[in-house]
Design an enzyme around this catalytic site. Structure first.
Site, short mmCIF file in Angstrom:
data_model
loop_
_atom_site.label_atom_id
_atom_site.label_comp_id
_atom_site.label_asym_id
_atom_site.label_seq_id
_atom_site.Cartn_x
_atom_site.Cartn_y
_atom_site.Cartn_z
N HIS A 17 -60.33 16.27 -14.93
CA HIS A 17 -60.90 15.00 -14.51
C HIS A 17 -59.51 14.45 -13.86
CE1 HIS A 17 -59.56 12.70 -17.84
NE2 HIS A 17 -60.02 13.55 -18.56
N HIS A 20 -56.23 14.01 -15.72
CA HIS A 20 -55.52 15.09 -15.59
C HIS A 20 -54.78 15.35 -14.47
CE1 HIS A 20 -58.92 16.62 -18.41
NE2 HIS A 20 -57.69 16.01 -19.16
N CYS A 136 -69.53 17.42 -44.08
CA CYS A 136 -70.91 17.50 -44.04
C CYS A 136 -71.39 19.08 -44.23
CB CYS A 136 -71.55 17.29 -42.65
SG CYS A 136 -73.18 17.64 -42.37
N CYS A 139 -73.14 20.56 -41.14
CA CYS A 139 -72.30 20.99 -39.85
C CYS A 139 -71.22 21.83 -40.40
CB CYS A 139 -71.30 19.70 -39.27
SG CYS A 139 -72.80 18.41 -38.77
N CYS A 160 -73.82 11.75 -42.29
CA CYS A 160 -73.54 12.24 -41.09
C CYS A 160 -74.40 11.77 -39.87
CB CYS A 160 -73.92 13.81 -41.41
SG CYS A 160 -73.75 14.92 -39.57
N HIS A 163 -76.89 14.70 -38.74
CA HIS A 163 -78.12 15.28 -39.72
C HIS A 163 -78.45 14.07 -40.39
CE1 HIS A 163 -75.68 18.98 -38.96
NE2 HIS A 163 -76.95 19.53 -38.97
N LYS A 316 -63.27 1.15 -18.53
CA LYS A 316 -62.86 2.61 -18.62
C LYS A 316 -64.03 3.55 -17.80
CE LYS A 316 -61.31 4.65 -22.63
NZ LYS A 316 -61.22 4.96 -24.05
N LYS A 319 -69.05 8.55 -17.74
CA LYS A 319 -70.43 9.12 -16.83
C LYS A 319 -71.57 8.34 -17.24
CE LYS A 319 -72.80 11.81 -19.45
NZ LYS A 319 -73.84 10.90 -19.36
N1 MSP Z 1 -54.46 18.40 -25.95
C1 MSP Z 1 -53.91 16.83 -25.81
C2 MSP Z 1 -52.49 16.56 -25.58
C3 MSP Z 1 -51.42 17.58 -26.17
S1 MSP Z 1 -49.83 17.56 -25.62
C4 MSP Z 1 -48.93 18.40 -26.68
C5 MSP Z 1 -54.78 15.86 -24.99
N2 MSP Z 1 -55.29 16.21 -24.03
S2 MSP Z 1 -56.10 15.66 -23.18
O1 MSP Z 1 -56.97 16.56 -22.24
O2 MSP Z 1 -57.11 14.71 -23.48
O3 MSP Z 1 -55.27 14.79 -22.08
C6 MSP Z 1 -54.73 13.52 -22.35
C7 MSP Z 1 -53.87 13.28 -20.98
O4 MSP Z 1 -54.79 13.33 -19.83
C8 MSP Z 1 -53.67 11.69 -21.43
O5 MSP Z 1 -52.37 11.67 -22.02
C9 MSP Z 1 -53.17 11.49 -19.79
O6 MSP Z 1 -52.00 12.00 -19.43
C10 MSP Z 1 -54.29 12.15 -18.90
N3 MSP Z 1 -55.55 11.13 -19.04
C11 MSP Z 1 -56.80 11.43 -19.44
N4 MSP Z 1 -57.48 10.22 -19.05
C12 MSP Z 1 -56.74 9.49 -18.29
C13 MSP Z 1 -56.90 8.33 -17.23
N5 MSP Z 1 -58.16 7.93 -17.39
N6 MSP Z 1 -55.97 7.88 -16.56
C14 MSP Z 1 -54.81 8.32 -16.51
N7 MSP Z 1 -54.35 9.47 -17.36
C15 MSP Z 1 -55.17 9.94 -18.30
O7 MSP Z 1 -54.77 14.83 -25.28
#
Ligand code: MSP
Length: 694
Positions: A17, A20, A136, A139, A160, A163, A316, A319
């Site tokens: 998204h 990322h 649980c 689960c 839970c 459940h 924030k 969806k």
């Molecule tokens: N898998 C762990 C990270 C492990 S690192 C060794 C994780 N993954 S995550 O898919 O949740 O990605 C989190 C990261 O995505 C955030 O730290 C940030 O960099 C980015 N973002 C997720 N949502 C975001 C926003 N709304 N805005 C900006 N960056 C965001 O946590």
């Protein structure tokens, strides 16, 4: 000299998204800027593929965990390709996956080292203990605080949420990392300038650690979590997923695996700069440095925590609120450079930012189309028109000085040159300080200055006067030279447009290898043929695009997303990436505070002709006049029985018209069963009309 930069590795149970994409754009921009300076750079992104959540989504989708991870990774790599962030486009050097066999080897090596280590206080860094939590049985898993309901009686176990059954207190064997012994060592580390940035985040981490640390459970029994790296020498245990995930940063460059080390080079690249969202700063700034200390591995170069993207109203993205930014919409309607520019210009790095399609359109139109794009096309068009497409020399000879003065143009270019040199220096300074939006302001200062020079000199008038030929040459040369500088400066942020302008200027060196620090004013060669002028950033018709985006999003349905992971079957809701994010979409108390809920008393209630679901009621909520509200409860409530009842009203809901009546609020009711039978919320004690619910 080398440089190593990482993004977080993303969970392989949710679709890519905007968040990322954002982190990748930032890291990609930094990597490009380092490469421009001739610094050998390694840029990592990837996926975090182990753990219970991935196991669960695999189960739900009837896949093996590996298939599930592969499935999501496929989406990620498509995304990086679509946004030109992959290796082929000059982006990342590795898409790291924690299921890589060399990662297993490396993370096992780190574990073994820690298992032998002593803490700074002289204790064993790793020990076996018991992990205790609420389990649980149905689960077959432990529940965290947000996954159970607290009991009414403090002595009872929680229930839970799935459940509705009571949870058991279970304790299982687990390895613990003695984090509690690392507080002083960590605090010392935070004193190093630039270890945790920005300052506000560093202070948060500091105060967290000063409050005392608890030891960390770093393994789970294989019977509880099987999808993970086995603990060396004790395969009944799997490693805690954050232990495994954080370690990717070193295994990726070759820690613990010779082949990978030869291919990349641990000594060559480590330590890295970690760019992460503030949501996961604690893992990076507390756990990770402690693991590294225990294992005797050097600390990261630094950890930079950026803010989060919120919607244009500061909420924030989720969806349910329908305020997410869809990557496919971005990709369809906006150029990659416009998105990159917006991400870096709009968010003050470190703070939260607001992202909406409208803001993106506005910035694209003002800064890119009317700003940089217009400067480039007017300059190049004039060189074609007045100088047959050849960059003229900017020198003004002695006899040209007077006419230039008369036209208000400096006969030497000192003033504009020093302005641009200074802006370049500031640009670099801000950039290296991660103040991307400030850096871009500096660059747009150059755009404005050059534009002004052109508008003041009026080349279209100069062209009519043969006596002003040198003056015109000077103006055109200065504008073209300023564009050349902008291309070099802006390449890391908007690589495609910069290349395009650069080529249109008739230049063909690789922009990715030209250091902005090396730029010298006046090095643009005169008499070279420039290229064809092509539009760069077409103006976007805001109203038209917004209505297209809106109608597209209204037409998106579950069936279109059927092959997406984690979509609740038959949910009948719009499918977005947020669907795939497990857990709760929390709101802040300030979000809740926006809703004005009031106690009301129904004064009148009547049916509306030809609307068999609606009742028209008037409610006293303590205002001068009762409110008129339409409620879709006519099939379940007799109007006369409502009169005199106390209800709860959302009083600050935007009024809207239905069936010719204005509804000035909404009443609250539970929605029961599949048909959504309403049951009106009410009070069992005396409450005055107009009292606020908090
Ligand atoms: N898998 C762990 C990270 C492990 S690192 C060794 C994780 N993954 S995550 O898919 O949740 O990605 C989190 C990261 O995505 C955030 O730290 C940030 O960099 C980015 N973002 C997720 N949502 C975001 C926003 N709304 N805005 C900006 N960056 C965001 O946590």
């Amino acid at each position: 000299m080398t440089f190593y930069i990482t993004t977080p590795i993303y969970y392989a149970n949710s679709l890519p998204h905007l968040g990322h994409l954002y982190t990748m754009i930032v890291a990609d921009t930094i990597a490009r800027q380092k490469r421009q300076q001739g610094i050998e750079t390694f840029f990592l992104t990837g996926t975090d593929e182990h753990g219970i959540n991935i196991e669960r989504s695999a189960q739900r989708n009837r896949r093996t965990p590996q298939e599930q991870a592969d499935f999501v990774v496929n989406y990620f790599t498509k995304m990086t390709d679509a946004f030109a962030l992959d290796t082929a486009h000059g982006g990342y050097d590795i898409f790291m996956r924690t299921t890589n066999p060399f990662h297993y080897e490396g993370v096992s090596e780190l574990w073994r080292r820690i298992a032998k280590a002593k803490t700074p206080k002289g204790n064993d860094a790793l020990y076996k203990g018991h992990y205790e939590g609420w389990f649980c049985a149905a689960c077959a898993e432990y529940k965290s605080e947000d996954e159970y309901a607290k009991p009414a009686d403090a002595g009872d176990p929680p229930t839970c949420l799935v459940h509705d059954t009571k949870l058991d207190r279970i304790s299982e064997e687990s390895y613990f990392f003695r984090l509690s012994d690392y507080d002083e060592a960590l605090l010392k580390l935070y004193d190093e300038p630039n270890f945790v940035r920005p300052e506000a985040r560093r202070n948060e981490v500091k105060s967290f650690v000063s409050g005392g640390l608890q030891d960390l459970s770093v393994s789970r029994l294989r019977t509880s979590v099987s999808w993970g790296v086995p603990v060396p020498g004790d395969p009944d245990h799997t490693m805690y997923v954050w232990f495994d995930a954080l370690t990717n940063y070193i295994t990726a460059v070759g820690f613990g695996n010779e082949q990978q080390d030869r291919a990349v080079g641990f000594e060559k690249f480590w330590p890295a700069l970690h760019v992460v969202g503030k949501d996961i700063l604690r893992f990076h700034a507390v756990y990770w440095p402690s693991f590294l200390m225990a294992a005797g591995v050097a600390q990261p170069r630094g950890i930079y925590a950026h803010g989060m993207w919120l919607d244009p109203n500061g909420r924030k993205m989720s969806k349910t609120l329908g305020n997410t930014i869809e990557l496919d919409v971005l990709q369809r309607h906006f150029s990659i450079d416009a998105i990159r520019y917006f991400c870096l210009r709009e968010m003050v790095f470190g703070n939260d930012g607001r992202f909406g399609y409208e803001n993106l359109i506005d910035r694209t139109n003002s800064d890119l189309a009317s700003g940089l794009g217009n400067l480039s096309s007017r300059t190049l068009t004039m060189i074609h028109r007045y100088r047959e497409g050849r960059v003229p020399s900017g020198k003004i000879s002695d006899e040209g000085v007077l006419p230039a003065k008369r036209a208000g143009v400096d006969n030497d270019d000192m003033a504009i040159a020093s302005f641009i040199v200074h802006a370049r220096d500031e640009f670099i300074r801000y950039f290296e300080d991660f103040a991307f939006s400030r850096a871009l302001e500096e660059a747009w200062g150059i755009v404005a200055r050059t534009d002004k020079m052109i508008s003041d000199a009026k080349p279209w008038d100069l062209a009519k006067d043969p006596g002003q030929s040198q003056t015109l040459n000077a103006v055109l040369y200065r504008a073209a030279e300023s564009l050349r500088w902008l291309c070099v400066l802006l390449y890391p942020v908007i690589p495609n447009a910069s290349r395009e302008i650069y080529n249109q200027l008739g230049l063909d060196q690789e922009l990715g290898l030209i250091s902005p620090k090396e730029l010298k004013w006046g090095e643009l060669k005169a008499d070279e043929q420039i290229g064809e002028v092509k539009p760069l950033f077409p103006r976007i018709d805001k109203a038209k695009l917004m209505s297209e985006i809106k109608s597209n999003s209204e037409n998106t349905s579950v069936s279109e997303g059927a092959e997406r992971p984690e979509v609740p079957a038959g949910s009948g809701q719009h499918v977005t990436e947020a669907d795939a994010v497990p857990g709760v979409a929390y709101i802040d108390i300030s979000d809740f505070a926006k809703i004005d809920l009031r106690v009301g008393e129904v004064r009148t209630a009547e049916r509306i002709p030809k609307a068999d679901k609606l009742l028209l009621i008037t409610v006293d909520i303590g205002e001068a006049q009762p409110r008129q509200i339409l409620a879709g409860i006519a099939q379940y409530y007799e109007p006369e029985k409502l009169v005199g009842r106390k209800i709860v009203v959302v009083s600050n809901l935007k009024p809207r018209k239905m069936r010719g009546y204005e509804s000035q609020g909404m009443l609250l009711a539970a929605s029961i069963g599949e048909e959504g039978k309403p049951v009106i919320a009410t009070f069992t004690e005396e409450v005055p009309n107009g009292a606020r619910l908090k």
